[in-house]
Scaffold this active site. Structure first.
Site, short mmCIF file in Angstrom:
data_model
loop_
_atom_site.label_atom_id
_atom_site.label_comp_id
_atom_site.label_asym_id
_atom_site.label_seq_id
_atom_site.Cartn_x
_atom_site.Cartn_y
_atom_site.Cartn_z
N GLY A 21 0.83 -1.20 0.00
CA GLY A 21 0.00 0.00 0.00
C GLY A 21 0.86 1.25 0.00
O GLY A 21 2.04 1.22 -0.37
N GLU A 183 -19.19 9.40 1.85
CA GLU A 183 -18.96 9.42 0.40
C GLU A 183 -19.85 8.41 -0.31
O GLU A 183 -20.43 8.72 -1.37
CB GLU A 183 -17.48 9.15 0.13
#
Length: 451
Positions: A21, A183
């Site tokens: 990541g 979101e």
């Protein structure tokens, strides 16, 4: 059968990074042109831009625009090797990482330095049985599953003949009012009121009910009361129902049960439940804690010293979301900065610097959350932006952090189409696990949906 990797070529220092990541990637990049042999071990072969997973799930961006092969990103780093495997254990005395290949077969990675950058997973607060009915969103597979659930729900509502079933399929519940929950809620509602509003003949997508549940008293609470209030107002105007001070006590194929502020439990018949509340360290953190005698916080993250190493093990660094230090938030900026810091500390040792490293100091670059087209909130130090200005700032921030020119160009093109024409190109989905509980529709047929 067990394999063992060879020592670093030419006696070079061996660094094993678990996780590809933000933290792992920034660590690997920091070793360029250094006499160090770096091995990046990850369960996936790609680097994922997690902050935009919800846009992949709601049809704005393709998976290729938010994920890029690790090998492609690191292709010019001749001293970095990428291995597709899952870390399964640690021998800290012998300095070996044990891993398992996807199809079986153990691998051992000897190291001189270990950097754990494994990220976190979704937490269901002791109710892992909820996962089958309420998927979280931490991986690319999660985003594609949620895309199937969202778009599949509208298709199922279209063919439903029973009004109650139709209403249930057109009801969406989001658990958790942090950035991900906010979101997703905003995007589902915007999807229903703009993109899909005129594409169905037997249902009215604008009637889709989107409910956001959270145990706190405000959405996006870490952004501060001012921006939190603006986010609440924007969500309400969009048609999202806010259920604050509410704790989810049960989730099933029929919906969820919520205990409200008054202590009363209320069932909600919902076709799609999505989970965006809480994180927990992955099992690999428990393995390393046991092997190294390290402490963990309530979420299972590893407590580190100011130089990001484990007490008693200066050769082991823990970075990113899986690290616990000074209540730092689990955001991309922390992951990038800690990954680079850990690599720089090792790099300085390789370069012959003997001065003790300065404690890690986080530079807060702010936080941002997208609500709907023309609506976002951004907090950078004392600067608070919202509305259209916040939205433009959000676009700039996310473009800057996307990896690779192709991904940036693709995102700009997709955003231009989605925002100007109220359309979304990335809506393809299969019928696998469209229904809650992991049931595969059309599972007895051959073709694309039977895999």
């Amino acid at each position: 059968m067990s394999e063992r990797t060879s020592s670093g070529a030419g006696g070079r220092r061996r660094v094993v990074i678990v996780g590809g990541g933000f933290a792992g990637l920034f660590a690997a990049r920091a070793f360029r042109r250094r006499p160090v042999q770096v091995t990046v071990v990850d369960r996936a072969a790609h680097h994922l831009f997690q902050p935009l997973l919800y846009q992949c799930a709601t049809g704005v961006l393709s998976e290729g625009e938010i994920a890029m092969p690790l090998r492609a990103i690191l292709r010019r780093y001749s001293n970095v090797e990428c291995v597709l495997a899952e870390a399964t254990g640690f021998d800290v005395e012998a300095r070996i990482v044990h891993a398992l290949r996807p199809t079986g077969g153990e691998i051992e990675f000897p190291y001189d330095d270990l950097i754990l950058a494994a990220g976190v997973r979704q937490s269901y607060f002791g109710h892992d049985e909820f996962a089958a009915f309420a998927p979280g969103m931490k991986t690319l597979a999660d985003a594609l599953l949620i895309r199937r659930r969202i778009f599949g729900a509208f298709e199922m509502a279209q063919s439903a003949t029973d009004p109650e079933e139709r209403r249930r399929w057109l009801s969406f519940a989001l658990v958790g009012a942090g950035p991900t929950g906010v979101e997703l809620a905003g995007q589902i509602r915007e999807l229903a009121t703009s993109t899909l509003s005129k594409q169905f003949h037997h249902i009215d997508p604008t009637e889709a009910k989107v409910m956001l549940f959270d145990g706190g008293d405000a959405p996006l609470a870490p952004f501060g009361p001012k921006l939190s209030a603006k986010a609440a107002a924007a969500l309400t105007k969009l048609g999202v129902e806010l259920h604050l001070g509410s704790i989810v006590t049960d989730v099933s194929a029929r919906g969820l049960v919520v205990r409200g502020p008054d202590g009363a439990s209320t069932p909600y018949a919902v076709g799609t439940v999505l989970w965006a509340a809480g994180v927990a360290a992955p099992p690999v953190a428990d393995m390393l804690a046991k092997a190294a005698g390290a402490e963990q916080d309530r979420a299972g993250r590893l407590k580190v010293q100011p130089d990001l190493t484990l007490p008693g093990h200066p050769e082991i660094s823990v970075v990113g979301d899986v690290m616990s230090l000074d209540d730092l938030p689990g955001v991309g900026e922390v992951a990038m900065q800690t990954g680079y810091y850990a690599a720089k500390r090792i790099r300085n040792e390789v370069d012959g610097h003997t001065d003790p490293p300065k404690p890690f100091k986080y530079r807060d670059l702010g936080s941002a959350a997208y609500i709907a087209r023309g609506q976002a909130v951004v907090s950078v130090s004392r600067v608070h932006l919202s509305g259209r200005i916040g939205w433009l700032a959000w676009l700039g921030i996310h473009l800057a952090f996307l990896t690779g020119f192709r991904n940036r160009f693709g995102a700009v093109l997709s955003w231009a189409i989605a925002f100007s024409r109220e359309t979304r190109r990335e809506r393809a989905f299969t019928m696998q696990q469209v229904a809650p509980g992991g049931v595969d529709l059309y599972r007895n047929r051959t073709g694309d949906d039977s895999s």
